[in-house]
Design a protein around this motif. Structure first.
Motif, short mmCIF file in Angstrom:
data_model
loop_
_atom_site.label_atom_id
_atom_site.label_comp_id
_atom_site.label_asym_id
_atom_site.label_seq_id
_atom_site.Cartn_x
_atom_site.Cartn_y
_atom_site.Cartn_z
N GLU A 1 0.84 -1.19 0.00
CA GLU A 1 0.00 0.00 0.00
C GLU A 1 0.89 1.26 0.00
N ILE A 2 1.93 1.22 0.83
CA ILE A 2 2.85 2.36 0.91
C ILE A 2 3.64 2.49 -0.40
N ALA A 3 4.12 1.36 -0.91
CA ALA A 3 4.98 1.38 -2.09
C ALA A 3 4.29 2.02 -3.29
N LEU A 4 3.01 1.72 -3.44
CA LEU A 4 2.30 2.16 -4.65
C LEU A 4 1.73 3.57 -4.54
N ARG A 5 1.90 4.17 -3.37
CA ARG A 5 1.36 5.52 -3.20
C ARG A 5 2.42 6.54 -3.60
N VAL A 6 2.65 6.60 -4.89
CA VAL A 6 3.70 7.48 -5.41
C VAL A 6 3.12 8.41 -6.48
N PRO A 7 3.75 9.56 -6.67
CA PRO A 7 3.35 10.41 -7.78
C PRO A 7 3.53 9.65 -9.09
N GLN B 1 8.24 8.50 -16.20
CA GLN B 1 7.69 7.21 -15.78
C GLN B 1 8.76 6.41 -15.02
N TRP B 2 10.03 6.51 -15.46
CA TRP B 2 11.11 5.82 -14.74
C TRP B 2 11.27 6.40 -13.33
N LEU B 3 11.15 7.74 -13.28
CA LEU B 3 11.28 8.38 -11.96
C LEU B 3 10.22 7.85 -11.00
N SER B 4 9.02 7.61 -11.52
CA SER B 4 7.95 7.11 -10.66
C SER B 4 8.29 5.72 -10.12
N ALA B 5 8.96 4.89 -10.94
CA ALA B 5 9.39 3.56 -10.47
C ALA B 5 10.44 3.72 -9.35
N GLY B 6 11.31 4.74 -9.51
CA GLY B 6 12.30 5.00 -8.45
C GLY B 6 11.60 5.38 -7.15
N ALA B 7 10.51 6.14 -7.29
CA ALA B 7 9.76 6.53 -6.09
C ALA B 7 9.15 5.32 -5.41
N VAL B 8 8.72 4.33 -6.19
CA VAL B 8 8.18 3.09 -5.61
C VAL B 8 9.26 2.41 -4.77
N ALA B 9 10.46 2.32 -5.33
CA ALA B 9 11.56 1.66 -4.60
C ALA B 9 11.88 2.44 -3.33
N MET B 10 11.89 3.76 -3.44
CA MET B 10 12.20 4.59 -2.26
C MET B 10 11.13 4.42 -1.19
N ASN B 11 9.87 4.35 -1.62
CA ASN B 11 8.79 4.14 -0.64
C ASN B 11 8.93 2.78 0.04
N LEU B 12 9.45 1.80 -0.71
CA LEU B 12 9.66 0.49 -0.08
C LEU B 12 10.71 0.60 1.03
N LEU B 13 11.78 1.36 0.76
CA LEU B 13 12.82 1.52 1.79
C LEU B 13 12.25 2.21 3.02
N ASN B 14 11.55 3.32 2.79
CA ASN B 14 10.99 4.05 3.93
C ASN B 14 9.88 3.25 4.62
N GLY B 15 9.06 2.59 3.83
CA GLY B 15 7.96 1.80 4.39
C GLY B 15 8.49 0.65 5.23
N ALA B 16 9.53 -0.02 4.72
CA ALA B 16 10.12 -1.13 5.47
C ALA B 16 10.63 -0.63 6.82
N GLU B 17 11.31 0.49 6.79
CA GLU B 17 11.85 1.05 8.04
C GLU B 17 10.71 1.42 9.00
N ALA B 18 9.65 2.01 8.46
CA ALA B 18 8.51 2.40 9.31
C ALA B 18 7.85 1.18 9.95
N LEU B 19 7.93 0.05 9.28
CA LEU B 19 7.32 -1.18 9.83
C LEU B 19 8.30 -1.97 10.69
N GLY B 20 9.49 -1.42 10.87
CA GLY B 20 10.47 -2.07 11.75
C GLY B 20 11.40 -3.05 11.07
#
Ligand code: FMN
Length: 192
Positions: free
Chosen positions: A40-46, A115-134
């Protein structure tokens, strides 16, 4: 819509996030509920044009073991086999690997670059999301993101690109802080 209320904890997490070393990631990985939250977090990107120009492949358990075995077999055939072997081993410890695939729509009025930048945002959200979930996480590419035989193993179609794999697990230890670029080195202010 009003602005969200300040979230000092979130700001702190974002300001301190640090990638975990791949070999410091161990079980337990996220369970089904945590993976659902992470997605849910990963896909919430511009996403200019609402094209959803990306998709994710979850790799864990038996499928992950088979994937690494197959990658290793391909690595052995490469000219840089010793290096490829080391880079493949980095994928082995994390209980969950999320491949982020950029599926940009060519020839669209929204440039592929955006469009590539948006994929980078997905990866970045995964990093931040993973950290937020511990959990700890690390975003890698490596030979397997560029070798067609390797990308075929995770179903990457012609025209798609691997933005990276994000390794996720429980971090045995927090990585030492690394030197950071200071804002005054890269941030300027436009003069009137
Ligand atoms: C697109 C991309 C690909 C990367 N590929 C690799 C890689 O193949 N091998 C590697 O050691 N680090 C790679 N990195 C860097 C790791 O993510 C690195 O651990 C990270 O930059 C650590 O810094 P952090 O704590 O600020 O996140 C890559 C980073 C990005 C953004």
């Amino acid at each position: 819509m009003t602005s969200p209320s300040p979230s000092p904890d979130l700001a702190d997490l974002l300001a301190r996030r640090r990638s975990a070393a791949p070999d410091a990631l161990a079980a337990p990985g996220p369970d089904a509920a945590a993976i659902a939250r992470l997605m849910e977090i990963a896909l919430r990107v511009p996403d200019h044009g609402r094209l959803a120009p990306w998709r994710l492949v979850l790799i864990e358990g038996e499928a992950k073991a088979r994937w690494i075995e197959r990658l290793m077999a391909i690595a052995e055939t490469r000219e840089d086999a010793p290096k490829a072997r080391v880079s493949t081993r980095k994928l082995a410890d994390a209980p969950l690997v999320v491949a982020v695939i950029s599926a940009a729509v060519p020839g669209h009025k929204v440039p592929e670059w955006e469009q590539w930048l948006s994929a980078g945002a997905v990866a970045m959200n995964l990093l931040n999301g993973a950290e937020a979930l511990g959990f700890g996480a690390n975003w890698l590419t490596g030979w397997h993101a560029y070798d067609d035989r390797a990308t075929a193993l995770i179903g990457v179609a012609p025209g798609e690109r691997v933005a990276g794999v994000v390794l996720i697990g429980t971090a045995a230890e927090r990585a030492a802080e690394r030197e950071r670029v200071r804002p005054d080195q890269v941030v300027t202010r436009l003069s009137p």
